[in-house]
Motif scaffolding. Structure first.
Motif, PDB file in Angstrom:
ATOM      1  N   ARG A 105     -19.071 -34.666  19.506  1.00 17.04           N
ATOM      2  CA  ARG A 105     -20.512 -35.068  19.431  1.00 17.04           C
ATOM      3  C   ARG A 105     -20.659 -36.688  19.893  1.00 17.04           C
ATOM      4  O   ARG A 105     -21.490 -37.017  20.848  1.00 17.04           O
ATOM      5  N   ARG A 106     -19.520 -37.276  19.922  1.00 20.68           N
ATOM      6  CA  ARG A 106     -19.631 -38.789  20.318  1.00 20.68           C
ATOM      7  C   ARG A 106     -19.706 -38.975  21.948  1.00 20.68           C
ATOM      8  O   ARG A 106     -20.184 -39.576  22.481  1.00 20.68           O
ATOM      9  N   PHE A 107     -18.688 -37.638  22.619  1.00 20.33           N
ATOM     10  CA  PHE A 107     -18.712 -37.912  24.012  1.00 20.33           C
ATOM     11  C   PHE A 107     -19.471 -36.901  24.584  1.00 20.33           C
ATOM     12  O   PHE A 107     -18.996 -36.723  25.849  1.00 20.33           O
ATOM     13  N   ASN A 108     -20.476 -36.303  24.034  1.00 18.42           N
ATOM     14  CA  ASN A 108     -21.013 -35.119  24.594  1.00 18.42           C
ATOM     15  C   ASN A 108     -20.168 -34.144  25.261  1.00 18.42           C
ATOM     16  O   ASN A 108     -20.202 -33.699  26.245  1.00 18.42           O
ATOM     17  N   GLN A 109     -19.573 -33.552  24.184  1.00 17.63           N
ATOM     18  CA  GLN A 109     -18.414 -32.568  24.831  1.00 17.63           C
ATOM     19  C   GLN A 109     -18.668 -31.223  23.990  1.00 17.63           C
ATOM     20  O   GLN A 109     -17.664 -30.565  23.940  1.00 17.63           O
ATOM     21  N   VAL A 110     -19.824 -31.267  23.540  1.00 13.67           N
ATOM     22  CA  VAL A 110     -20.051 -30.030  22.807  1.00 13.67           C
ATOM     23  C   VAL A 110     -20.225 -28.719  23.758  1.00 13.67           C
ATOM     24  O   VAL A 110     -20.713 -29.169  24.601  1.00 13.67           O
ATOM     25  N   SER A 111     -19.559 -27.887  23.535  1.00 14.63           N
ATOM     26  CA  SER A 111     -19.676 -26.647  24.369  1.00 14.63           C
ATOM     27  C   SER A 111     -19.971 -25.439  23.815  1.00 14.63           C
ATOM     28  O   SER A 111     -19.517 -25.254  22.402  1.00 14.63           O
ATOM     29  N   ARG A 112     -20.217 -24.359  24.414  1.00 15.08           N
ATOM     30  CA  ARG A 112     -20.402 -22.911  23.681  1.00 15.08           C
ATOM     31  C   ARG A 112     -19.028 -22.590  23.142  1.00 15.08           C
ATOM     32  O   ARG A 112     -19.203 -21.942  21.904  1.00 15.08           O
ATOM     33  N   VAL A 113     -18.136 -22.442  23.884  1.00 21.02           N
ATOM     34  CA  VAL A 113     -16.956 -22.148  23.465  1.00 21.02           C
ATOM     35  C   VAL A 113     -16.448 -22.964  22.133  1.00 21.02           C
ATOM     36  O   VAL A 113     -15.920 -22.163  21.385  1.00 21.02           O
TER      37      VAL A 113
END
Length: 191
Positions: free
Chosen positions: A60-68
């Motif tokens: 969440r903090r570093f915008n690394q949310v992924s579908r996987v």
């Protein structure tokens, strides 16, 4: 300026942390099966629980949310908790019903998800977060209780894990209801 990750990117720091969490299950299971090194086992369990929080925070903090990550993270959580609970039951450190409650809830929820062909899993509820925190605290405390001088901590751990298992069943029921409700709405819209 860092490039923004798209939701299709899978090689992210949070996903690597989640894979590490899954890999931790191997030494944890080994140590529990052979009833060895309770301090090391408890430390690995604390790391297992902490990585659940860390990967979500980084995503969440570093915008690394992924579908996987959205798929892998809950699988790692549920599989990890179930495996750890089962091995604690096998080692006679937890009552059987706790592992049954966790495993049956997860299997029932997976079955309901497949039956209703849910396109999205329900969002994590506040109760689900509390359940996870209670389980992630109870499991290592149960293992710390295997140390003779700290057996009273094991009692606290068993109590927390039992509470977590009950919350797991209740949370599972609310997620199952949500899957049913959304599936019914989708069918009505499609009709």
């Amino acid at each position: 300026m860092e490039p923004k990750l798209t939701r299709d990117d899978w090689l992210t720091v949070p996903n690597i942390i989640t894979v590490i969490r899954l890999l931790l299950l191997v030494p944890i299971a080994y140590l529990l099966v052979f009833d060895m090194a309770p301090v090391m086992t408890a430390i690995l369990l604390v790391i297992f629980g902490a990585t659940d929080w860390i990967d979500g925070y980084i995503a969440r903090r570093f915008n690394q949310v992924s579908r996987v990550g959205e798929v892998l993270d809950p699988i790692a959580d549920r599989l990890g908790v179930a495996v750890i609970a089962i091995f604690l039951v096998v080692g006679h450190h937890l009552p059987d019903w706790i592992a049954y409650c966790i495993v049956v809830t997860d299997l029932a929820l997976a079955t309901i998800y497949l039956i209703f062909k849910a396109k999205h899993r329900p969002k994590v509820s506040y109760l689900g977060k509390i359940r996870t925190a209670v389980l992630m605290a109870g499991l290592p405390l149960t293992v710390f209780g295997r140390i003779q001088e700290l057996d009273f901590i094991g009692t606290i751990g068993i109590g927390l894990t039992a509470l977590g298992a009950i919350l797991h069943a209740v949370t599972g029921a609310t997620y199952a209801w949500e899957i049913y409700r959304v599936s019914k709405q989708n069918r009505e819209i499609e009709s």
